[in-house]
Write a protein that holds these residues in place. Structure first.
Motif, PDB file in Angstrom:
ATOM      1  N   ASP A   1     -16.033   5.346   3.613  1.00 36.71           N
ATOM      2  CA  ASP A   1     -15.018   4.329   3.333  1.00 36.71           C
ATOM      3  C   ASP A   1     -14.069   4.082   4.499  1.00 36.71           C
ATOM      4  OD1 ASP A   1     -16.110   4.237   0.816  1.00 36.71           O
ATOM      5  OD2 ASP A   1     -14.318   4.914  -0.260  1.00 36.71           O
TER       6      ASP A   1
ATOM      7  N   ILE B   1      -9.527   0.400  -2.050  1.00 36.86           N
ATOM      8  CA  ILE B   1      -9.772   1.838  -2.228  1.00 36.86           C
ATOM      9  C   ILE B   1      -8.693   2.426  -3.148  1.00 36.86           C
ATOM     10  CG2 ILE B   1     -11.080   2.214  -0.109  1.00 36.86           C
ATOM     11  CD1 ILE B   1      -8.503   3.200   1.223  1.00 36.86           C
ATOM     12  N   HIS B   2      -8.162   1.598  -4.008  1.00 35.68           N
ATOM     13  CA  HIS B   2      -7.107   2.013  -4.940  1.00 35.68           C
ATOM     14  C   HIS B   2      -7.584   3.153  -5.834  1.00 35.68           C
ATOM     15  CE1 HIS B   2      -3.751   1.773  -7.699  1.00 35.68           C
ATOM     16  NE2 HIS B   2      -4.543   1.488  -8.708  1.00 35.68           N
TER      17      HIS B   2
ATOM     18  N   THR C   1      -3.523   5.100  -2.544  1.00 31.57           N
ATOM     19  CA  THR C   1      -4.635   5.920  -2.063  1.00 31.57           C
ATOM     20  C   THR C   1      -4.072   7.272  -1.648  1.00 31.57           C
ATOM     21  OG1 THR C   1      -5.710   3.926  -1.200  1.00 31.57           O
ATOM     22  CG2 THR C   1      -6.564   6.034  -0.444  1.00 31.57           C
TER      23      THR C   1
ATOM     24  N   LYS D   1      -8.389   6.190  -5.065  1.00 28.45           N
ATOM     25  CA  LYS D   1      -9.244   7.226  -4.467  1.00 28.45           C
ATOM     26  C   LYS D   1      -8.398   8.305  -3.796  1.00 28.45           C
ATOM     27  CE  LYS D   1     -13.453   4.512  -3.791  1.00 28.45           C
ATOM     28  NZ  LYS D   1     -14.576   4.201  -2.871  1.00 28.45           N
ATOM     29  N   ASN D   2      -8.959   9.515  -3.748  1.00 27.89           N
ATOM     30  CA  ASN D   2      -8.324  10.647  -3.082  1.00 27.89           C
ATOM     31  C   ASN D   2      -9.369  11.306  -2.195  1.00 27.89           C
ATOM     32  OD1 ASN D   2      -7.006  12.944  -2.254  1.00 27.89           O
ATOM     33  ND2 ASN D   2      -6.395  13.617  -4.294  1.00 27.89           N
ATOM     34  N   TYR D   3      -9.210  11.154  -0.885  1.00 27.40           N
ATOM     35  CA  TYR D   3     -10.235  11.566   0.076  1.00 27.40           C
ATOM     36  C   TYR D   3     -10.011  13.000   0.564  1.00 27.40           C
ATOM     37  CZ  TYR D   3     -11.387   6.614   0.329  1.00 27.40           C
ATOM     38  OH  TYR D   3     -11.747   5.323   0.015  1.00 27.40           O
TER      39      TYR D   3
ATOM     40  N   VAL E   1       0.282   5.454   0.407  1.00 29.76           N
ATOM     41  CA  VAL E   1      -0.646   6.539   0.714  1.00 29.76           C
ATOM     42  C   VAL E   1       0.065   7.869   0.483  1.00 29.76           C
ATOM     43  CG1 VAL E   1      -2.094   7.657   2.451  1.00 29.76           C
ATOM     44  CG2 VAL E   1      -1.894   5.167   2.425  1.00 29.76           C
TER      45      VAL E   1
ATOM     46  N   ALA F   1      -6.566   4.675   5.625  1.00 31.35           N
ATOM     47  CA  ALA F   1      -6.320   4.530   4.188  1.00 31.35           C
ATOM     48  C   ALA F   1      -5.236   3.486   3.924  1.00 31.35           C
ATOM     49  CB  ALA F   1      -5.909   5.875   3.585  1.00 31.35           C
TER      50      ALA F   1
ATOM     51  N   LYS G   1       0.842  -1.204   0.000  1.00 30.83           N
ATOM     52  CA  LYS G   1       0.000   0.000   0.000  1.00 30.83           C
ATOM     53  C   LYS G   1       0.870   1.244   0.000  1.00 30.83           C
ATOM     54  CE  LYS G   1      -4.076   0.654   0.963  1.00 30.83           C
ATOM     55  NZ  LYS G   1      -5.326   1.045   0.267  1.00 30.83           N
TER      56      LYS G   1
ATOM     57  N   GLU H   1      -1.792  -1.114  -3.852  1.00 27.61           N
ATOM     58  CA  GLU H   1      -2.798  -0.061  -3.966  1.00 27.61           C
ATOM     59  C   GLU H   1      -2.182   1.309  -3.672  1.00 27.61           C
ATOM     60  OE1 GLU H   1      -6.390  -0.438  -1.789  1.00 27.61           O
ATOM     61  OE2 GLU H   1      -6.984  -2.319  -2.726  1.00 27.61           O
TER      62      GLU H   1
END
Length: 312
Positions: A295, A253-254, A185, A256-258, A119, A247, A117, A183
């Motif tokens: 999410d 949740i690959h 994120t 996505k930008n929150y 982030v 995240a 992952k 992923e």
């Protein structure tokens, strides 16, 4: 015990990330640009569970150092481009570390086995380079969400433009590599508020709170914010760290930008709250946090909490 590498893990947000992952039982590797400058990261060594902490020297523009930093990490948090307003050399101090550093980082991640992952700590500038002002065409009664077309203006501050371009670089990388083994994120916090874990004086987030508390305007940009009594969107630094942890530990949740945002207040009301006084106006929700709630399960604290924490 999994290892997380945190680029920029000794800054304002980064220190809270380091604390969060240590508390959650991770081995944590934090980057610093110069190991000899212990004052930059000394505060991390007194954190609970600091026995699981490693400090490593890293220049994000140096590809071999990036590969060495990443080689034993399952999770990587990239937050190595701090918020800066006053920069002498835009290319060297801002655009190269932010944009070229992102390109080099993505290239290095692609070459590193074992990463699960990534982030990115992006910025509200990924959606609106006009921040704290609204995008052209939006009014204060509108809400900004992740589903809006990102807005970039040539009139935005250089930091915002650099973060916007860096985010576009990440999006293009994801599009160009549809079958990644990990992923990616991103999170895009608005104005991050709260108390620093260190005594470092180079945090713009802490500096802005000091300016607002004391109504100081060191440059025309800040003066304009006072003059217009801008509606400023806030988020608690602890909530940002929680969202980054979620995240990093949430699957599927690959890409996505929150947006990470709590309430918005006029700067005049922020000044009052930083001085432990009640605001005159009511909060508004300008940037929606619905997707982060859905999410990641993040319920953002009221803006008064981080503002009171700073002043305590």
């Amino acid at each position: 015990m999994k290892k997380v590498g945190i680029i920029g893990g000794s800054g304002f947000i980064g220190s809270y990330n380091t604390q969060k992952f240590l508390n959650e039982g991770y081995q944590v590797k934090v980057s610093t640009t110069d190991l000899s400058k212990k004052e930059k990261y000394q505060h991390l060594l007194s954190l609970e569970k600091a026995g699981n902490l490693e400090i490593a020297q890293l220049d994000v523009e140096n590809k071999s150092e990036l590969l060495d930093f990443l080689k034993d990490c399952e999770i990587v948090i990239h937050g190595g481009t701090p918020f800066q307003l006053d920069v002498k050399d835009l290319q060297k101090e801002l655009f190269d570390p932010t944009i070229k550093g992102t390109e080099n980082f993505l290239e290095a991640v692609l070459k590193t086995p074992g990463i699960e992952k990534v982030v990115f700590i992006a910025s509200v500038a990924a959606y609106n380079t006009n921040f704290p002002f609204l995008p052209t065409g939006k009014t204060e009664s509108d809400q900004i969400t992740e589903f809006d077309t990102p807005f970039m203006s040539d009139e935005g501050i250089p930091y915002a433009q650099a973060k916007f371009i860096a985010n576009q670089t990440v999006d293009k990388f994801i599009s160009d590599h549809p079958k990644l083994n990990f992923e990616i994120t991103s999170v895009s916090p608005v104005g991050v508020m709260g108390k620093s874990l260190s005594n470092r004086e180079d945090s713009t987030s802490t500096g802005i709170q000091f300016l607002f508390k004391n109504k100081i305007a060191p440059n025309p940009f800040i003066q304009m914010i006072y003059d217009m009594d801008v509606l400023w969107a806030l988020v608690d630094v602890e909530d940002v760290a929680d969202a980054i942890y979620k995240a990093a530990s949430t699957e599927n949740i690959h890409g996505k930008n929150y947006l990470l945002s709590s309430e918005s207040y006029r700067v005049s009301d922020i000044s009052l709250m930083l001085n432990n006084q009640a605001p005159l106006g009511k909060p508004q929700i300008v940037y929606s946090s619905d997707l982060a709630l859905k999410d990641l399960g993040i319920n953002f604290k009221p803006a008064s909490i981080p503002l009171n924490n700073y002043s305590s």
